[in-house]
Design an enzyme around this catalytic site. Sequence first.
Site, PDB file in Angstrom:
ATOM      1  N   VAL A   1       0.857  -1.199   0.000  1.00  0.00           N
ATOM      2  CA  VAL A   1       0.000   0.000   0.000  1.00  0.00           C
ATOM      3  C   VAL A   1       0.892   1.249   0.000  1.00  0.00           C
ATOM      4  O   VAL A   1       0.559   2.261  -0.628  1.00  0.00           O
ATOM      5  CB  VAL A   1      -0.992  -0.008   1.187  1.00  0.00           C
ATOM      6  N   GLY A   2       2.042   1.151   0.646  1.00  0.00           N
ATOM      7  CA  GLY A   2       2.999   2.269   0.637  1.00  0.00           C
ATOM      8  C   GLY A   2       3.349   2.685  -0.793  1.00  0.00           C
ATOM      9  O   GLY A   2       3.435   3.875  -1.105  1.00  0.00           O
TER      10      GLY A   2
ATOM     11  N   GLU B   1       6.006   4.827   6.870  1.00  0.00           N
ATOM     12  CA  GLU B   1       6.373   4.010   8.031  1.00  0.00           C
ATOM     13  C   GLU B   1       5.892   2.595   7.725  1.00  0.00           C
ATOM     14  O   GLU B   1       4.714   2.284   7.900  1.00  0.00           O
ATOM     15  CB  GLU B   1       5.696   4.569   9.298  1.00  0.00           C
TER      16      GLU B   1
ATOM     17  N   CYS C   1       4.814  -3.716  14.281  1.00  0.00           N
ATOM     18  CA  CYS C   1       5.710  -3.567  13.114  1.00  0.00           C
ATOM     19  C   CYS C   1       7.153  -3.862  13.480  1.00  0.00           C
ATOM     20  O   CYS C   1       7.921  -4.313  12.637  1.00  0.00           O
ATOM     21  CB  CYS C   1       5.587  -2.165  12.540  1.00  0.00           C
TER      22      CYS C   1
HETATM   23  P1  NAD Z   1      -2.171  -1.633   5.220  1.00  0.00           P
HETATM   24  O1  NAD Z   1      -1.059  -1.123   4.375  1.00  0.00           O
HETATM   25  O2  NAD Z   1      -3.023  -2.731   4.719  1.00  0.00           O
HETATM   26  O3  NAD Z   1      -3.195  -0.445   5.618  1.00  0.00           O
HETATM   27  C1  NAD Z   1      -2.774   0.781   6.157  1.00  0.00           C
HETATM   28  C2  NAD Z   1      -3.759   1.862   5.799  1.00  0.00           C
HETATM   29  O4  NAD Z   1      -3.817   1.972   4.380  1.00  0.00           O
HETATM   30  C3  NAD Z   1      -5.193   1.625   6.276  1.00  0.00           C
HETATM   31  O5  NAD Z   1      -5.703   2.830   6.780  1.00  0.00           O
HETATM   32  C4  NAD Z   1      -5.927   1.205   5.019  1.00  0.00           C
HETATM   33  O6  NAD Z   1      -7.273   1.602   4.995  1.00  0.00           O
HETATM   34  C5  NAD Z   1      -5.161   1.919   3.924  1.00  0.00           C
HETATM   35  N1  NAD Z   1      -5.216   1.193   2.651  1.00  0.00           N
HETATM   36  C6  NAD Z   1      -5.321  -0.153   2.486  1.00  0.00           C
HETATM   37  N2  NAD Z   1      -5.326  -0.473   1.170  1.00  0.00           N
HETATM   38  C7  NAD Z   1      -5.230   0.697   0.487  1.00  0.00           C
HETATM   39  C8  NAD Z   1      -5.186   1.028  -0.889  1.00  0.00           C
HETATM   40  N3  NAD Z   1      -5.262   0.089  -1.836  1.00  0.00           N
HETATM   41  N4  NAD Z   1      -5.069   2.329  -1.217  1.00  0.00           N
HETATM   42  C9  NAD Z   1      -4.985   3.281  -0.281  1.00  0.00           C
HETATM   43  N5  NAD Z   1      -5.030   3.020   1.056  1.00  0.00           N
HETATM   44  C10 NAD Z   1      -5.158   1.749   1.434  1.00  0.00           C
HETATM   45  O7  NAD Z   1      -1.462  -2.005   6.588  1.00  0.00           O
HETATM   46  P2  NAD Z   1      -2.113  -2.686   7.844  1.00  0.00           P
HETATM   47  O8  NAD Z   1      -2.453  -4.099   7.491  1.00  0.00           O
HETATM   48  O9  NAD Z   1      -3.141  -1.800   8.427  1.00  0.00           O
HETATM   49  O10 NAD Z   1      -0.840  -2.683   8.827  1.00  0.00           O
HETATM   50  C11 NAD Z   1       0.121  -3.683   8.804  1.00  0.00           C
HETATM   51  C12 NAD Z   1       1.409  -3.204   8.180  1.00  0.00           C
HETATM   52  O11 NAD Z   1       1.783  -1.949   8.705  1.00  0.00           O
HETATM   53  C13 NAD Z   1       2.557  -4.142   8.496  1.00  0.00           C
HETATM   54  O12 NAD Z   1       3.371  -4.294   7.356  1.00  0.00           O
HETATM   55  C14 NAD Z   1       3.329  -3.391   9.570  1.00  0.00           C
HETATM   56  O13 NAD Z   1       4.695  -3.728   9.674  1.00  0.00           O
HETATM   57  C15 NAD Z   1       3.135  -1.974   9.158  1.00  0.00           C
HETATM   58  N6  NAD Z   1       3.273  -1.085  10.281  1.00  0.00           N
HETATM   59  C16 NAD Z   1       4.321  -0.218  10.317  1.00  0.00           C
HETATM   60  C17 NAD Z   1       4.484   0.605  11.402  1.00  0.00           C
HETATM   61  C18 NAD Z   1       5.627   1.580  11.500  1.00  0.00           C
HETATM   62  O14 NAD Z   1       5.584   2.439  12.371  1.00  0.00           O
HETATM   63  N7  NAD Z   1       6.627   1.485  10.656  1.00  0.00           N
HETATM   64  C19 NAD Z   1       3.568   0.556  12.451  1.00  0.00           C
HETATM   65  C20 NAD Z   1       2.509  -0.320  12.370  1.00  0.00           C
HETATM   66  C21 NAD Z   1       2.353  -1.140  11.278  1.00  0.00           C
END
Ligand code: NAD
Length: 458
Positions: free
Chosen positions: A194-195, A212, A246
């Site tokens: 998603v990043g 992040e 994470c």
């Molecule tokens: P995710 O990437 O699935 O979702 C994160 C956010 O993105 C949510 O708000 C979601 O609604 C949005 N999103 C999802 N799909 C999207 C799309 N196609 N387009 C735009 N936005 C979209 O992540 P998650 O499952 O919520 O979290 C888990 C991941 O986050 C793990 O990889 C974890 O390591 C990472 N994480 C990192 C940190 C950090 O501080 N570095 C902290 C917590 C979690």
Amino acid sequence: MAVQEIPKIHADLNATFRTGKTKPMAWRRAQLKALKKLHLENEQALCQALKADLGKSDFEGWGAEILVTCNEIDHTLQHMNEWARPERIPTPVAVQPASSEIRRDPLGTVLIIAPWNYPLQLCLAPLVPALAAGNCAVLKPSELAPATSKIIAKLVPKYLDPDAIAVVEGGVPTSTELLEHKWDHILFTGGGNVGRIVMAAAAKHLTPVTLELGGKSPCIVGKKTKIGQAARRIIWGKVYNAGQTCIAPDYILVHSSRKDELMAAFERALKRFHGDDAQKSADYGRIINERHFDRLVGLLGDHKVLFGGTHDRDDKFIAPTILDAPDLDSPVMTEEIFGPLLPVHTYETMDEAIKFVNDRDKPLALYLFSTDAKERERVLNETSSGGVCVNQTILHYIVNDGPFGGVGPSGMGAYHGKWGFETFSHRKTVMTRTTLVDPDILYPPYSETKKKWTRRLA
Ligand code: NAD
């Protein structure tokens, strides 16, 4: 809040920013104090929401989601005047007499997209530097933690200035619509896939991003280590929030001579923390949803289990599980685990352990348990990771004065403390020249004499 309202929210917040309302330090400080009040006055309801979403114990909900943000607010309130103060810098002799300084401007209206694992803290803690730096902000909590998303949407407008801060709830369509708009910065916390989507959308507007992300954070256990203590500190960091952190240690690399002791110590530590059956422990969390439960059970596969291995889909429970040397090309060793499974591999020499880490993506965190100072220095010098925590897991996250962020595939940019303030500020160099004199040296017609003097002064 409906997706159709997003353009108006975006326009309204931009309009607020242009009035200059968010710039005075008094406004910024008042918002931060109100954000702290939001946490303190609603502690119970916030913990209940976290329990509903993740089965989080009150202690973990309060500690990792409320206390962390309140500490960030206190630290920021204590230092933000100094961070915001114009910084005097030297001016080159060639343009003297003049003075120079760096000023920090707020960026404008920023977007904060949060994940579900620490759904409160990872939504509201990035708001602290965004507000301290004088920005307007839109928060997009995770739809996968619906109770927390709902309470954030209810409380934020009640405590914070609704002209400058908005919450937009929703899933992918909402995020997609938000990303259509031009923000002045995006701070995204979530997975790398998603990043990439966020960064591609931001690129259309040349919007800077802080990503992040996550990944596989290795944990090296050296030959010279206090094994019992290391086991407690590792397993605590691993099963905190049922492994959905994470920076949880993803896998262990232990010196082969200490493996058996470490396994026995893991078992003792787990029994001490959660009893014989973690499912009955009030302090052990649950997996966020069935999709992630199935993913984790899939990762478990038929690998050799040294401890744990049980699960219950109806309860979204997966026991803390230690896996014995799963194949290096199996998904549990190639994908981020993000759950309570802990693969253990051995190494013979530190060269081998360092190579193992360096052959893979740069991790968000690296853990090293060793009482050997030379070995510690080697690992610090020869590896690259977002952060390092020696003889402990996950607690480097709360070092307010250090940047928190990834490197390479684990993320870009950083926040926490001053680093968050910098992330949400534009640093502009301002040079002010005297009007008392106007040396002719830079003006045409140029001459050899002018060149000689310029060379001397430059
Ligand atoms: P995710 O990437 O699935 O979702 C994160 C956010 O993105 C949510 O708000 C979601 O609604 C949005 N999103 C999802 N799909 C999207 C799309 N196609 N387009 C735009 N936005 C979209 O992540 P998650 O499952 O919520 O979290 C888990 C991941 O986050 C793990 O990889 C974890 O390591 C990472 N994480 C990192 C940190 C950090 O501080 N570095 C902290 C917590 C979690």
